[in-house]
Design a protein around this motif. Structure first.
Motif, PDB file in Angstrom:
ATOM      1  N   UNK A  68      12.801   9.240  39.823  1.00  0.00           N
ATOM      2  CA  UNK A  68      11.340   9.146  39.913  1.00  0.00           C
ATOM      3  C   UNK A  68      10.953   8.071  40.925  1.00  0.00           C
ATOM      4  N   UNK A  69      10.094   8.431  41.872  1.00  0.00           N
ATOM      5  CA  UNK A  69       9.506   7.453  42.786  1.00  0.00           C
ATOM      6  C   UNK A  69       8.054   7.259  42.368  1.00  0.00           C
ATOM      7  N   UNK A  70       7.709   6.049  41.948  1.00  0.00           N
ATOM      8  CA  UNK A  70       6.361   5.737  41.493  1.00  0.00           C
ATOM      9  C   UNK A  70       5.624   5.014  42.605  1.00  0.00           C
ATOM     10  N   UNK A  71       4.526   5.586  43.092  1.00  0.00           N
ATOM     11  CA  UNK A  71       3.812   4.989  44.221  1.00  0.00           C
ATOM     12  C   UNK A  71       2.306   5.038  43.984  1.00  0.00           C
ATOM     13  N   UNK A  72       1.633   4.008  44.480  1.00  0.00           N
ATOM     14  CA  UNK A  72       0.176   4.030  44.546  1.00  0.00           C
ATOM     15  C   UNK A  72      -0.278   4.681  45.834  1.00  0.00           C
ATOM     16  N   UNK A  73      -1.582   4.867  45.955  1.00  0.00           N
ATOM     17  CA  UNK A  73      -2.096   5.540  47.145  1.00  0.00           C
ATOM     18  C   UNK A  73      -1.851   4.719  48.405  1.00  0.00           C
ATOM     19  N   UNK A  74      -1.912   3.383  48.319  1.00  0.00           N
ATOM     20  CA  UNK A  74      -1.662   2.559  49.488  1.00  0.00           C
ATOM     21  C   UNK A  74      -0.244   2.703  49.994  1.00  0.00           C
ATOM     22  N   UNK A  75       0.714   2.678  49.096  1.00  0.00           N
ATOM     23  CA  UNK A  75       2.114   2.850  49.476  1.00  0.00           C
ATOM     24  C   UNK A  75       2.373   4.248  49.998  1.00  0.00           C
ATOM     25  N   UNK A  76       1.785   5.247  49.370  1.00  0.00           N
ATOM     26  CA  UNK A  76       1.993   6.626  49.821  1.00  0.00           C
ATOM     27  C   UNK A  76       1.565   6.788  51.278  1.00  0.00           C
ATOM     28  N   UNK A  77       0.396   6.233  51.613  1.00  0.00           N
ATOM     29  CA  UNK A  77      -0.116   6.390  52.967  1.00  0.00           C
ATOM     30  C   UNK A  77       0.732   5.657  53.999  1.00  0.00           C
ATOM     31  N   UNK A  78       1.497   4.670  53.558  1.00  0.00           N
ATOM     32  CA  UNK A  78       2.368   3.950  54.481  1.00  0.00           C
ATOM     33  C   UNK A  78       3.504   4.821  55.012  1.00  0.00           C
ATOM     34  N   UNK A  79       4.083   5.689  54.161  1.00  0.00           N
ATOM     35  CA  UNK A  79       5.329   6.316  54.588  1.00  0.00           C
ATOM     36  C   UNK A  79       5.664   7.558  53.761  1.00  0.00           C
ATOM     37  N   UNK A  80       4.882   8.629  53.891  1.00  0.00           N
ATOM     38  CA  UNK A  80       5.202   9.846  53.130  1.00  0.00           C
ATOM     39  C   UNK A  80       6.141  10.803  53.856  1.00  0.00           C
ATOM     40  N   UNK A  81       6.567  10.448  55.073  1.00  0.00           N
ATOM     41  CA  UNK A  81       7.221  11.434  55.934  1.00  0.00           C
ATOM     42  C   UNK A  81       8.529  11.974  55.379  1.00  0.00           C
ATOM     43  N   UNK A  82       9.256  11.154  54.599  1.00  0.00           N
ATOM     44  CA  UNK A  82      10.562  11.626  54.137  1.00  0.00           C
ATOM     45  C   UNK A  82      10.465  12.674  53.034  1.00  0.00           C
ATOM     46  N   UNK A  83       9.261  12.985  52.591  1.00  0.00           N
ATOM     47  CA  UNK A  83       9.091  14.160  51.730  1.00  0.00           C
ATOM     48  C   UNK A  83       9.707  15.379  52.420  1.00  0.00           C
ATOM     49  N   UNK A  84       9.527  15.456  53.733  1.00  0.00           N
ATOM     50  CA  UNK A  84      10.074  16.585  54.491  1.00  0.00           C
ATOM     51  C   UNK A  84      11.603  16.615  54.375  1.00  0.00           C
ATOM     52  N   UNK A  97      -4.395  13.175  48.576  1.00  0.00           N
ATOM     53  CA  UNK A  97      -2.970  12.933  48.743  1.00  0.00           C
ATOM     54  C   UNK A  97      -2.124  14.065  48.163  1.00  0.00           C
ATOM     55  N   UNK A  98      -2.635  14.707  47.143  1.00  0.00           N
ATOM     56  CA  UNK A  98      -1.913  15.846  46.571  1.00  0.00           C
ATOM     57  C   UNK A  98      -1.791  16.975  47.588  1.00  0.00           C
ATOM     58  N   UNK A  99      -2.886  17.237  48.288  1.00  0.00           N
ATOM     59  CA  UNK A  99      -2.856  18.275  49.319  1.00  0.00           C
ATOM     60  C   UNK A  99      -1.906  17.887  50.442  1.00  0.00           C
ATOM     61  N   UNK A 100      -1.866  16.591  50.756  1.00  0.00           N
ATOM     62  CA  UNK A 100      -0.951  16.127  51.795  1.00  0.00           C
ATOM     63  C   UNK A 100       0.496  16.358  51.388  1.00  0.00           C
ATOM     64  N   UNK A 101       0.843  15.992  50.151  1.00  0.00           N
ATOM     65  CA  UNK A 101       2.216  16.197  49.681  1.00  0.00           C
ATOM     66  C   UNK A 101       2.577  17.680  49.692  1.00  0.00           C
ATOM     67  N   UNK A 102       1.630  18.516  49.302  1.00  0.00           N
ATOM     68  CA  UNK A 102       1.881  19.958  49.309  1.00  0.00           C
ATOM     69  C   UNK A 102       2.089  20.467  50.730  1.00  0.00           C
ATOM     70  N   UNK A 103       1.343  19.906  51.678  1.00  0.00           N
ATOM     71  CA  UNK A 103       1.477  20.348  53.065  1.00  0.00           C
ATOM     72  C   UNK A 103       2.836  19.991  53.647  1.00  0.00           C
ATOM     73  N   UNK A 104       3.496  18.996  53.079  1.00  0.00           N
ATOM     74  CA  UNK A 104       4.826  18.595  53.536  1.00  0.00           C
ATOM     75  C   UNK A 104       5.941  19.339  52.810  1.00  0.00           C
ATOM     76  N   UNK A 105       5.561  20.237  51.901  1.00  0.00           N
ATOM     77  CA  UNK A 105       6.533  21.116  51.274  1.00  0.00           C
ATOM     78  C   UNK A 105       6.813  20.856  49.816  1.00  0.00           C
ATOM     79  N   UNK A 106       6.161  19.856  49.222  1.00  0.00           N
ATOM     80  CA  UNK A 106       6.406  19.551  47.817  1.00  0.00           C
ATOM     81  C   UNK A 106       5.616  20.468  46.893  1.00  0.00           C
ATOM     82  N   UNK A 107       6.196  20.740  45.757  1.00  0.00           N
ATOM     83  CA  UNK A 107       5.428  21.340  44.680  1.00  0.00           C
ATOM     84  C   UNK A 107       4.588  20.235  44.057  1.00  0.00           C
ATOM     85  N   UNK A 108       3.301  20.486  43.813  1.00  0.00           N
ATOM     86  CA  UNK A 108       2.386  19.449  43.342  1.00  0.00           C
ATOM     87  C   UNK A 108       1.755  19.862  42.020  1.00  0.00           C
TER      88      UNK A 108
END
Length: 630
Positions: A471-487, A543-554
């Motif tokens: 489990x990776x637990x992140x707030x919105x500030x941390x998420x916006x810093x570096x979500x790229x490795x979701x890909x 942010x949920x839509x962003x994660x989904x756009x990178x390929x994650x199930x949300x």
């Protein structure tokens, strides 16, 4: 006389072939020292290390990253989960690719975790000067941007000739495998040297096993340590990350069971004992429990095991208030063992604890006084009631608080689950509240507390611990810093679980700003208001839509009930899954217990705003409690 056998390879090919044959061994267990290589390719490494990885094939697994800093974070997560016995390499091009490594390198070195950095560099032969992305230093012709990595690396070398790789590679492996020296290791690789061929001695590619030492305690130091423990009436153990790195958790549990000395833990050391071990009193310091901090204030002997005594642990030198307090530090490095004016016990954590346990068992043995044991046991029970209150969810249809999110996870996970966090308000809540069930469950990076660490680190941890829920637990500030490795997680089909807590800003720094007279300036994610401040409506960022756009199930959750269901569904998922929840803020709902000890963040000495004036008065009151332990 038969000439030595050689193999003609490029420098890059030789380095990759060398790395594929390096192993570590400790306690009879052997594993690859460099398990894989992360890489993003550009003109500085595509025809060198990139071509070499292509030629080597499966002998050196390759992992594709999206951000150079994130690749180092993933490598660090892998190394920590692997007990520092196996690491990853990271290769980049020159210029921005190389400088993007600096943050990750600092994080690795501060946390004493091994990672091998292979940045491309400018031409050693200088056929064209400057080349693309080259830094020109008029007074120093051999400087490149890679020199930024020198202060954050435990070993640095620039390979300006092919044959220079042989001693440099061996030195690099020694540092990576040495528990007293490990951290980021950098071999800067000029792009022309990477592609240059050389006749390498076959011995260079022989299989090498680097034995990870368990240095034993010096007998005189051990005698002094035993005497200190026997004469203490209120001893307290502080378990740091070195307990985990040494795999000394069972040894510490046996020591605590034999002596009944209470054990508090740093962020890196949490999980050294299970939360329900009778001697475990929880986190210590600014983010610690009332139980541990009260014991620290009255302790007459503090036994540090594998800790470096950061300011969060010591409450900025205000925590240990007993005038008679003394320190005994068991650490594999003399640098850390001598901190706080301590009696040093320079040794591997497990070997040192075993020696202490045996020595204290002689004669009638040694055990803390019964009244002291009852005191901390009762205090721990009272603290657990405060945890239960913070976790309670009386209204299943309400929006959850951050503490309630942790409570729902606490009710769901088993010993197998691993939680990763690094920055924001979550580390404080986790340190105070989380009930750690197994040694490797609690993974909070708080040496560098780097926003953006969690998602790539979860990938590294999942690679090191396949089959375990991560489990990776992140707030919105941390998420916006570096979500790229979701890909990358999607590409590798790594079933990491991402929990995104949306609270519309930097909640942790907002609270700190308020307490220091800053009035939460610049910490909210809101539209700019007519008066110029960021006090308008929350930004419409999905942010949920962003994660989904990178390929994650949300999975979106708006209430406690929905969150409980979403977390359970995510835990059983076999693909990368994100749980998105908007939490109640601290402004409207009481959260976990407040800080139980101070942290020194200097407040303006002169100001006109009443909030800053009040904060300065409070600051000066706390500063008066600071002391040096000499």
């Amino acid at each position: 006389m038969t000439p030595p056998r050689t193999r003609r390879l490029t420098t890059a090919q030789a380095l990759v072939a060398f790395l594929a044959r390096q192993y570590t061994e400790r306690d009879g267990s052997r594993q690859r020292l460099i398990g894989a290589t992360w890489g993003i390719f550009g003109h500085g490494n595509v025809a060198g290390i990139g071509q070499a990885l292509l030629e080597t094939g499966a002998a050196m697994p390759y992992l594709q990253g999206r951000n150079e800093q994130a690749m180092v974070h993933a490598a660090v997560g892998y190394a920590r989960q692997s007990g520092r016995l196996s690491a990853h390499a990271v290769t980049t091009s020159i210029g921005p690719g190389a400088t993007n490594l600096v943050t990750g390198a600092a994080l690795a070195t501060i946390n004493r975790l091994p990672v091998l950095l292979l940045p491309g560099d400018t031409f050693a032969t200088r056929p064209a000067d400057p080349v693309l992305q080259q830094l020109e230093a008029p007074s120093d012709g051999d400087v490149s941007v890679n020199d930024c990595l020198r202060p954050v690396s435990r070993y640095f070398d620039r390979i300006s000739r092919p044959e220079a790789l042989i001693p440099a590679a061996l030195r690099a492996m020694r540092v990576l495998a040495d528990p007293a020296e490990t951290g980021a290791v950098t071999l800067a690789l000029p792009q022309d040297v990477q592609a240059e061929a050389y006749d390498w001695p076959e011995e260079f590619f022989a299989e090498r096993v680097w034995h990870v030492r368990r240095p034993a305690a010096d007998p005189d130091e051990l005698d002094r340590a035993v005497a200190a423990v026997r004469t203490a009436r209120r001893p307290l153990i502080i378990a740091g990350g070195g307990v985990h790195h040494s795999a000394a958790e069972e040894t510490l549990a046996a020591f605590a069971a034999a002596t009944r000395i209470p054990v508090a833990s740093t962020q890196a050391g949490k999980g050294s004992l299970r939360h329900d071990h009778p001697a475990d009193v929880g986190g210590i310091g600014h983010t610690g429990t009332a139980t541990a901090d009260a014991l620290a204030r009255t302790a007459d002997l503090v036994i540090g095991v594998g800790t470096r005594y950061s300011d969060f642990t010591t409450a900025s030198a205000t925590l240990f208030q007993n005038p008679a307090v003394r320190f005994l530090n068991l650490n594999v490095t003399g640098f850390d063992a001598h901190k706080q004016g301590a009696l040093p016990l320079v040794a591997d954590a497990r070997a040192g604890l075993e020696a202490l346990t045996t020595a204290l068992a002689e004669g009638d043995g040694h055990r803390a006084e019964a009244a002291y044991e009852s005191e901390y046991t009762d205090a721990k029970a009272a603290w657990e009631q405060r945890v239960d209150a913070a976790y309670a969810t009386p209204d299943p249809d309400a929006r959850p608080t951050q503490a309630q999110v942790l409570g729902l996870l606490d009710a769901l996970v088993t010993d197998d689950d691993i939680l990763i966090n690094a920055a924001g308000s979550l580390p404080g809540d986790l340190h105070k509240l989380w009930r750690t069930r197994s040694p490797r469950q609690y993974h909070v990076e708080y040496g560098y507390s780097c926003m953006g660490y969690e998602i790539p680190a979860a990938i590294g941890v999942q690679l090191a611990a396949p089959g375990r829920p991560v489990w990776a637990l992140v707030g919105d500030g941390t998420y916006l810093m570096n979500p790229t490795e979701i890909v990358t997680a999607v590409q590798e089909n790594l079933p990491v679980r991402l929990v995104v807590l949306q609270n519309h800003g930097y909640a942790s720094i907002g609270g700190l700003s308020e307490s220091t007279g800053g009035e939460r300036f610049g910490t909210a994610y809101r539209h700019r208001a007519p008066d110029g401040g960021f006090t308008g409506p929350p930004l419409p960022v999905d942010l949920a839509a962003n994660a989904a756009s990178l390929g994650m199930r949300v999975l979106r959750a708006g209430t406690v009930r929905e969150l409980r269901e979403a977390l359970a569904e995510a835990r059983s998922a076999d693909r990368p899954t994100c749980v998105y929840v908007e939490t109640e803020t601290a402004d409207t709902v009481s959260g976990p217990p407040p800080a139980q000890a101070w942290w020194d963040v200097p407040v303006a000495e002169t100001a006109t705003r009443p909030s800053a004036l009040r904060a300065r008065e409070e600051y000066e009151r706390h500063v008066a409690d600071r002391r040096r332990h000499l």
